[in-house]
Each structure stands twice: as structure tokens, then as C-alpha cells.
Design a protein around this motif. Sequence first.
Motif, mmCIF file in Angstrom:
data_model
loop_
_atom_site.group_PDB
_atom_site.id
_atom_site.type_symbol
_atom_site.label_atom_id
_atom_site.label_comp_id
_atom_site.label_asym_id
_atom_site.label_seq_id
_atom_site.Cartn_x
_atom_site.Cartn_y
_atom_site.Cartn_z
ATOM 1 N N UNK A 167 0.862 -1.178 0.000
ATOM 2 C CA UNK A 167 0.000 0.000 0.000
ATOM 3 C C UNK A 167 0.901 1.231 0.000
ATOM 4 N N UNK A 168 0.795 2.075 -1.048
ATOM 5 C CA UNK A 168 1.661 3.252 -1.106
ATOM 6 C C UNK A 168 1.205 4.315 -0.102
ATOM 7 N N UNK A 169 2.135 5.133 0.296
ATOM 8 C CA UNK A 169 1.838 6.236 1.210
ATOM 9 C C UNK A 169 1.153 7.365 0.443
ATOM 10 N N UNK A 170 0.231 8.030 1.086
ATOM 11 C CA UNK A 170 -0.443 9.166 0.474
ATOM 12 C C UNK A 170 0.510 10.359 0.449
ATOM 13 N N UNK A 171 0.448 11.154 -0.618
ATOM 14 C CA UNK A 171 1.326 12.322 -0.659
ATOM 15 C C UNK A 171 0.908 13.331 0.405
ATOM 16 N N UNK A 172 1.884 13.995 0.953
ATOM 17 C CA UNK A 172 1.581 14.982 1.997
ATOM 18 C C UNK A 172 1.201 16.306 1.353
ATOM 19 N N UNK A 173 0.303 17.009 2.010
ATOM 20 C CA UNK A 173 -0.146 18.314 1.534
ATOM 21 C C UNK A 173 0.414 19.363 2.459
ATOM 22 N N UNK A 174 1.121 20.323 1.871
ATOM 23 C CA UNK A 174 1.774 21.340 2.683
ATOM 24 C C UNK A 174 0.813 22.414 3.157
ATOM 25 N N UNK A 175 -0.335 22.550 2.519
ATOM 26 C CA UNK A 175 -1.296 23.571 2.922
ATOM 27 C C UNK A 175 -0.860 24.960 2.494
ATOM 28 N N UNK A 176 -0.277 25.053 1.324
ATOM 29 C CA UNK A 176 0.235 26.334 0.865
ATOM 30 C C UNK A 176 -0.786 27.102 0.033
ATOM 31 N N UNK A 177 -2.066 26.941 0.335
ATOM 32 C CA UNK A 177 -3.095 27.678 -0.389
ATOM 33 C C UNK A 177 -3.117 29.124 0.079
ATOM 34 N N UNK A 178 -3.535 29.989 -0.810
ATOM 35 C CA UNK A 178 -3.635 31.405 -0.499
ATOM 36 C C UNK A 178 -4.695 31.615 0.585
ATOM 37 N N UNK A 179 -4.441 32.555 1.493
ATOM 38 C CA UNK A 179 -5.388 32.804 2.587
ATOM 39 C C UNK A 179 -6.734 33.279 2.072
ATOM 40 N N UNK A 180 -6.746 34.027 0.983
ATOM 41 C CA UNK A 180 -8.000 34.520 0.416
ATOM 42 C C UNK A 180 -8.836 33.361 -0.126
ATOM 43 N N UNK A 181 -8.171 32.394 -0.728
ATOM 44 C CA UNK A 181 -8.869 31.225 -1.257
ATOM 45 C C UNK A 181 -9.465 30.405 -0.117
ATOM 46 N N UNK A 182 -8.689 30.176 0.922
ATOM 47 C CA UNK A 182 -9.158 29.388 2.063
ATOM 48 C C UNK A 182 -10.327 30.086 2.749
ATOM 49 N N UNK A 183 -10.209 31.399 2.950
ATOM 50 C CA UNK A 183 -11.272 32.150 3.612
ATOM 51 C C UNK A 183 -12.544 32.138 2.771
#
Length: 129
Positions: free
Chosen positions: A31-47
Motif C-alpha cells: 500500500x503506497x503512502x499518500x502524498x503529503x499536503x503542505x497547505x500552501x493555499x492562499x489565505x484569500x482562497x481558504x477564507x
Amino acid sequence: MSPFEEDDSDDYWPDEPKEFDPDSIGPKVDIPEAPSFDGDADDDVVQSFWAAVLLANFGLFAASLGLMLVVFQGRYELGGFVFALGALGLLFTYRRYRAFQGQSGDEEGQSESDGPDVADTPDATDDND
């Protein structure tokens, strides 16, 4: 001996192990490991995303609750008010979504739903005589 008692002799089930190992059957799969997500989305996009999610959830809940109050209990005033609040929540969700799309839309400033430019359409008064 009772059928509910265990037999301690080794020859009762000579082909069976004492405890079952679930890894001993079936294919071996890596079973391969899932890629990690750094969470580098823009704050405006997340909000904007979370605001739209919360407004949409509120709108759907209030609109459906308002309709159920009207249909099942006959409470027209309260049900209508709650439904109107839900419709406003959904409207604000739509407006926030469209405003965000306008901010991060294409460079030409024209979305797909705007239609063609005036220069692209043939002149209706031009007669090809």
C-alpha cells in the motif's frame, strides 16, 4: 468432555494453528503512502472557501427547515421567515462565489457566460446589397 470446553491435546486439530493469522491468507499488497499536503493555499482562497461552505450549509438547512415547517406543521409565518433566511444565505453564497471568480478569473475580464463582444457580432442593420 463438553462441547464448550477446549481440548488441550495437540492432535485434536493437527492442521490448524492455535491462533488465526489474517495476514497468512490473500495476496500480498504494498500500500503506497499518500502524498503529503503542505497547505500552501492562499489565505484569500481558504477564507472564501470556508465562508461559502458555511453559508451554503446554513442556507440549505434553513431553506429545508422552513419548507418543512410550512408543509408539515402549517406554520406559514415562521416557516416563510426561516425559508427566506435560507434563501438569503444561498444568495450570499452565490454572490461570494461569483465575486471570487471575478477576482481570480481570466485575464481578458470576460467570463464564459458574458457572451460575445459587440465587435464579434454582425451588425443587424447592415444589408449586403
